[in-house]
Write an enzyme that holds these catalytic residues in place. Sequence first.
Site, mmCIF file in Angstrom:
data_model
loop_
_atom_site.group_PDB
_atom_site.id
_atom_site.type_symbol
_atom_site.label_atom_id
_atom_site.label_comp_id
_atom_site.label_asym_id
_atom_site.label_seq_id
_atom_site.Cartn_x
_atom_site.Cartn_y
_atom_site.Cartn_z
ATOM 1 N NE ARG A 198 -4.273 -1.226 -0.148
ATOM 2 C CZ ARG A 198 -4.412 -2.177 -1.072
ATOM 3 N NH1 ARG A 198 -3.446 -2.443 -1.932
ATOM 4 N NH2 ARG A 198 -5.555 -2.845 -1.156
ATOM 5 C CG HIS A 203 -2.888 -0.738 -7.254
ATOM 6 N ND1 HIS A 203 -3.368 -0.049 -6.169
ATOM 7 C CD2 HIS A 203 -2.878 -2.045 -6.871
ATOM 8 C CE1 HIS A 203 -3.636 -0.893 -5.181
ATOM 9 N NE2 HIS A 203 -3.343 -2.115 -5.584
ATOM 10 C CD GLU A 229 -2.698 3.273 -5.671
ATOM 11 O OE1 GLU A 229 -3.692 2.721 -6.169
ATOM 12 O OE2 GLU A 229 -1.810 2.657 -5.090
HETATM 13 C C1 DGY Z 1 -5.626 -5.836 -3.296
HETATM 14 O O1 DGY Z 1 -6.165 -6.899 -3.561
HETATM 15 O O2 DGY Z 1 -5.470 -5.431 -2.144
HETATM 16 C C2 DGY Z 1 -5.190 -4.998 -4.454
HETATM 17 O O3 DGY Z 1 -4.210 -4.109 -4.061
HETATM 18 C C3 DGY Z 1 -6.352 -4.257 -5.023
HETATM 19 O O4 DGY Z 1 -7.139 -3.796 -3.990
#
Ligand code: DGY
Length: 323
Positions: free
Chosen positions: A242, A289, A271
């Site tokens: 994250r 991402h 983001e």
């Molecule tokens: C997750 O599965 O946590 C990915 O980062 C998308 O949310």
Amino acid sequence: MRKPKVIVTRRWPAEVEARLQDLYDVQLNAGDRPMTGAELQEALRGADALLPTVSDKITAEVLSAEPLRTKILGNFGVGFNHIDIAAAKGLDLVVTNTPDVLTDCTADLAMTLLLMIARRAGEGERHVRTKAWTGWRPTHMIGTKITGKTLGLVGFGRIARAVATRAHHGFGMKILFHDPYPPPKEAAESVKAQACATVEEVLEQADFVSIHCPGGQETRHLINAGRLKRMKATAILINTARGDVVDEQALAAGLKSGTIAGAGLDVYESEPRVTEELLTMENVVLFPHLGSATRETRVAMGMRVLENLEAFFAGEPPRDRVA
Ligand code: DGY
């Protein structure tokens, strides 16, 4: 019997949407436009289940929608720091996520970033595409060797262990990790991983550091200016977890001043906005991402949400309940 009303906040893989349509009175988002806070509140008032994802900020304020019809938030994704879990619990909302099915692809992507940044792959590709390449020479675009180096993992959950497996068995890397919740002994033994008592211990010894802890208040800016300084000047930071775990401003400053050598990022603090300075740096690789972004995994994630929903509406405990 009346089918439960289900609202999906973003577009999902077609086969999962088709299955949702078979089972529920479903509202899809064909246009894939992110929903506003007001639209999310409307959904919470109008549906039995809301199926959000990381791009939806399910704050306490959003959850204060009245009268609340929704009973379950079936999150499409393993991370759920975009949902105010305390507020959800306070409202007796069930929250589920989608672990396991995205482990391999996210680990593959972390390795992609590691390889790309170490071997200057993004930079090299731009070099060829812009026709700046004048031919092979012994000193051209020198990167750093990966095989045999030390990989430090911040967090040692499912995805970190999958990265460790690839790095240790594929690249002969030595594995270090720090995790406040000790993993099963076999998990560490299978990759000869050495546990470190602190994050700092990992940062000081590793040639590559890969972040694998959850986001949220507890880990916000865990990697800050002070901790970046504990890393080797030749080290490379990888983040597929994250964005808020890393202080992005401090990282940009550290990359610019040579505190560390490079970074590979798949996630960002705000983001889809990325710190402007990072966009101009050659010693970073930036992905939008993409961790779980394979056809197989995204379908599996959707099917896992469906499995959780089916259990919930059958009055059984959903497999992936996090609240
Ligand atoms: C997750 O599965 O946590 C990915 O980062 C998308 O949310």
